[in-house]
Design a protein around this motif. Structure first.
Motif, PDB file in Angstrom:
ATOM      1  N   GLU A 135       3.258  25.989 -11.902  1.00 51.38           N
ATOM      2  CA  GLU A 135       2.323  26.722 -11.056  1.00 51.38           C
ATOM      3  C   GLU A 135       2.780  28.168 -10.932  1.00 51.38           C
ATOM      4  O   GLU A 135       3.868  28.440 -10.433  1.00 51.38           O
ATOM      5  CB  GLU A 135       2.282  26.083  -9.664  1.00 51.38           C
ATOM      6  CG  GLU A 135       1.154  25.087  -9.515  1.00 51.38           C
ATOM      7  CD  GLU A 135       0.849  24.830  -8.052  1.00 51.38           C
ATOM      8  OE1 GLU A 135      -0.196  25.270  -7.589  1.00 51.38           O
ATOM      9  OE2 GLU A 135       1.684  24.185  -7.394  1.00 51.38           O
ATOM     10  N   VAL A 136       1.956  29.103 -11.402  1.00 50.75           N
ATOM     11  CA  VAL A 136       2.372  30.503 -11.338  1.00 50.75           C
ATOM     12  C   VAL A 136       1.659  31.274 -10.240  1.00 50.75           C
ATOM     13  O   VAL A 136       2.159  32.284  -9.762  1.00 50.75           O
ATOM     14  CB  VAL A 136       2.167  31.219 -12.688  1.00 50.75           C
ATOM     15  CG1 VAL A 136       3.253  30.832 -13.666  1.00 50.75           C
ATOM     16  CG2 VAL A 136       0.806  30.956 -13.264  1.00 50.75           C
ATOM     17  N   LEU A 183      -8.380  37.703 -18.719  1.00 52.03           N
ATOM     18  CA  LEU A 183      -7.488  37.466 -19.857  1.00 52.03           C
ATOM     19  C   LEU A 183      -6.810  36.114 -19.667  1.00 52.03           C
ATOM     20  O   LEU A 183      -6.315  35.520 -20.622  1.00 52.03           O
ATOM     21  CB  LEU A 183      -6.445  38.575 -19.978  1.00 52.03           C
ATOM     22  CG  LEU A 183      -6.981  39.937 -20.446  1.00 52.03           C
ATOM     23  CD1 LEU A 183      -5.869  40.974 -20.462  1.00 52.03           C
ATOM     24  CD2 LEU A 183      -7.628  39.836 -21.815  1.00 52.03           C
ATOM     25  N   GLU A 184      -6.774  35.659 -18.394  1.00 54.66           N
ATOM     26  CA  GLU A 184      -6.361  34.299 -18.082  1.00 54.66           C
ATOM     27  C   GLU A 184      -7.470  33.673 -17.249  1.00 54.66           C
ATOM     28  O   GLU A 184      -8.172  34.391 -16.533  1.00 54.66           O
ATOM     29  CB  GLU A 184      -5.058  34.272 -17.260  1.00 54.66           C
ATOM     30  CG  GLU A 184      -3.900  35.055 -17.838  1.00 54.66           C
ATOM     31  CD  GLU A 184      -3.244  34.377 -19.026  1.00 54.66           C
ATOM     32  OE1 GLU A 184      -3.612  33.222 -19.332  1.00 54.66           O
ATOM     33  OE2 GLU A 184      -2.384  35.014 -19.656  1.00 54.66           O
ATOM     34  N   THR A 185      -7.626  32.369 -17.369  1.00 50.97           N
ATOM     35  CA  THR A 185      -8.598  31.702 -16.507  1.00 50.97           C
ATOM     36  C   THR A 185      -7.861  30.985 -15.388  1.00 50.97           C
ATOM     37  O   THR A 185      -6.726  30.531 -15.570  1.00 50.97           O
ATOM     38  CB  THR A 185      -9.431  30.680 -17.298  1.00 50.97           C
ATOM     39  OG1 THR A 185      -8.538  29.855 -18.036  1.00 50.97           O
ATOM     40  CG2 THR A 185     -10.374  31.361 -18.257  1.00 50.97           C
ATOM     41  N   THR A 192       0.235  37.974 -14.116  1.00 48.02           N
ATOM     42  CA  THR A 192      -0.764  36.914 -14.289  1.00 48.02           C
ATOM     43  C   THR A 192      -1.943  37.131 -13.345  1.00 48.02           C
ATOM     44  O   THR A 192      -3.099  36.964 -13.722  1.00 48.02           O
ATOM     45  CB  THR A 192      -0.116  35.536 -14.031  1.00 48.02           C
ATOM     46  OG1 THR A 192       1.017  35.408 -14.878  1.00 48.02           O
ATOM     47  CG2 THR A 192      -1.094  34.417 -14.311  1.00 48.02           C
ATOM     48  N   LEU A 193      -1.632  37.516 -12.129  1.00 47.76           N
ATOM     49  CA  LEU A 193      -2.695  37.768 -11.145  1.00 47.76           C
ATOM     50  C   LEU A 193      -3.654  38.842 -11.670  1.00 47.76           C
ATOM     51  O   LEU A 193      -4.876  38.697 -11.616  1.00 47.76           O
ATOM     52  CB  LEU A 193      -2.066  38.213  -9.818  1.00 47.76           C
ATOM     53  CG  LEU A 193      -3.045  38.505  -8.687  1.00 47.76           C
ATOM     54  CD1 LEU A 193      -3.799  37.250  -8.284  1.00 47.76           C
ATOM     55  CD2 LEU A 193      -2.328  39.098  -7.478  1.00 47.76           C
ATOM     56  N   LEU A 194      -3.076  39.908 -12.202  1.00 44.96           N
ATOM     57  CA  LEU A 194      -3.893  41.000 -12.737  1.00 44.96           C
ATOM     58  C   LEU A 194      -4.730  40.504 -13.912  1.00 44.96           C
ATOM     59  O   LEU A 194      -5.904  40.835 -14.040  1.00 44.96           O
ATOM     60  CB  LEU A 194      -2.963  42.134 -13.195  1.00 44.96           C
ATOM     61  CG  LEU A 194      -3.562  43.530 -13.341  1.00 44.96           C
ATOM     62  CD1 LEU A 194      -3.991  44.061 -11.993  1.00 44.96           C
ATOM     63  CD2 LEU A 194      -2.541  44.473 -13.965  1.00 44.96           C
TER      64      LEU A 194
END
Lengths: 254, 214
Positions: A20-21, A55-57, A47-49
């Motif tokens: 979990e990030v 760019l991440e789901t 990752t949040l950004l």
């Protein structure tokens, strides 16, 4: 949603495989605000950004940009919006990467005009003056016909900023924009970013530059282990951190 | 001297067939190879799988066998191709498979950041491939493409078994008739000359791509 809130992230959860990030992040950015996100590496700030511009789901949560949902809970299911709306929302955001990601096979000017021509169907005679103006603004007009490999890291990053600006974003995202630079080159990039902030560009900056966070940001968020540990105005945040993790992080940084 | 000229003239005719096979195969198999590579990495499972099977068949069997198959086996199921077309079909399918693997490795060697930059600038997948990824890939794959192309020059001699009068077959005919080995030497010189021109061309191309570093 009050008018001046531009971005609202609500209860964002993100996993990489089992890890979990992001563990329930809530975040608001107002129009014209400069938000600095700081924290140790692995805290989930990049990752949040990257979740913000898809760019991440994300696994769970809601992201709202200028009143439009990129992703939200529908009947208990996290649902991304349709392709057209998604493209419209993502088009409001420009991104600057740690590794610049300039297109090496194109000159500086070609890097700037490629997307407006392809994506916005602009004519090259219309976009070239705009691109040149932006290059002048970041102080690199004399490099317009040079390939990126001939530029220093700081120059590359300023070109990358100009390139993102050619798409006329409402929000600029910076993912550790100075972390790949030699220390003596960070200044020129930070100067360009400061200039943008003075023009009231809405900015989210993931950074290790404490001085920048303190002097330019309106709000600072400290993240650790996928959570927001502490947030506040830079003044109170740096002068008077409340949490133990924030204190020890700041002690190590300064 | 006169004797040598008498040998060279029919061999020039033979090299015409060789060059025809070479250029048409190249012109067809390069774009086909790129399409196969793109299909293979498209993420569409059945399509990708079909391409893997195709590449496996083409790389897993001898080109000679493929030539014989197209030439002798297809007519048995009613597909009768002219000699040249049959040879071109086999060569194109074979070389497209090798080119596809070269293109694929080239595409996959481009950093993820290039895709991400293109995406954050609003480009679609097709725009990203066409304008950002494929142009950079071409620079990286030039040396292996050059290798395969030179191989193709020499592989054209395999049509020898199809009784087409290519360079090598003409040479062999003269050798058998005159009992003189000179035609083999001349054939060698012909192949070397073609390879020399190709090497020069690819060096020029590499020099053109050298205008930017990565």
């Amino acid at each position: 949603m009050s008018d001046d809130v531009m971005i609202r992230m609500n209860q964002i959860y993100k996993k990489f495989n089992q890890l979990e990030v992001l563990k329930g992040i809530n975040l608001e950015v107002k129009r014209g605000e400069v938000l600095a996100i700081i924290g140790p590496s692995g805290s989930g700030k990049s990752t949040l950004l990257r979740c913000l511009n898809r760019l991440e789901t994300i696994e769970k949560g809601a992201i709202e940009v200028e009143g439009e949902f990129l992703v939200q809970e529908k009947n208990g299911v996290t649902t991304y919006t349709d392709a057209v709306t998604s493209k419209m929302i993502l088009g409001k955001m420009g991104m600057v990467f740690q590794q610049f990601n300039l297109f090496p096979h194109m000159t500086v000017l070609e890097n700037l005009i490629e997307a407006p021509i392809l994506v916005k169907n602009m004519k090259s005679e219309d976009i070239i003056p705009i691109a040149e103006q932006l290059l002048a603004k970041v102080g690199l007009l004399d490099k317009r016909d040079v390939y990126p490999s001939r530029l220093s890291g700081g120059q590359k990053q300023r070109v990358a900023i100009a390139r993102a600006l050619t798409m006329k974003p409402d929000i600029m995202l910076f993912d550790e924009p100075t972390s790949a630079l030699d220390p003596e080159l960070t200044g020129e990039v930070l100067k360009t970013m400061r200039q943008l902030a003075e023009e009231h560009m809405t900015m989210i900056v993931v950074t290790h530059e404490m001085a920048f966070a303190r002097e330019v940001a309106n709000k600072v968020i400290f993240m650790a282990d996928g959570e927001i540990v502490e947030e506040g105005s830079p003044k109170s945040f740096f002068a008077n951190p409340q949490e133990i993790r924030t204190k020890s992080f700041l002690q190590n940084m300064l | 001297m006169e004797k040598i000229i008498g040998m060279v003239m029919p061999m020039l005719d033979g090299s015409g067939i060789t060059l025809q096979i070479f250029f048409i195969t190249l012109a067809l198999s390069l774009p086909l190879g790129l399409l196969v590579a793109l299909a293979r990495i498209s993420g569409i499972r059945p399509l990708g799988f079909a391409m893997e099977v195709y590449i496996w068949l083409m790389r897993g069997t001898p080109l000679m066998l493929q030539l014989l198959f197209v030439y002798f086996a297809l007519p048995m199921v009613g597909i009768l191709l002219p000699d040249l077309a049959a040879a071109l079909l086999a060569f194109t399918l074979n070389y497209a498979a090798y080119f596809a693997e070269i293109f694929r490795s080239g595409i996959q060697s481009i950093e993820r950041g290039q895709y991400e930059a293109a995406k954050t600038l609003g480009m679609t997948y097709i725009q990203t491939m066409r304008r950002i990824i494929i142009p950079q890939m071409l620079k990286r794959v030039l040396p292996p493409i050059s290798n395969e192309t030179i191989n193709l020059v020499k592989d054209t001699s395999l049509i020898y078994i199809l009784a087409m009068n290519d360079l090598l077959r003409v040479a062999r005919t003269i050798v058998q008739r005159e009992f003189d080995m000179t035609p083999f030497v001349i054939a060698g010189v012909f192949y070397l000359a073609m390879t020399f021109v190709l090497t020069w061309l690819f060096n020029r191309l590499e020099a053109r791509y050298a205008k930017y570093d990565e």
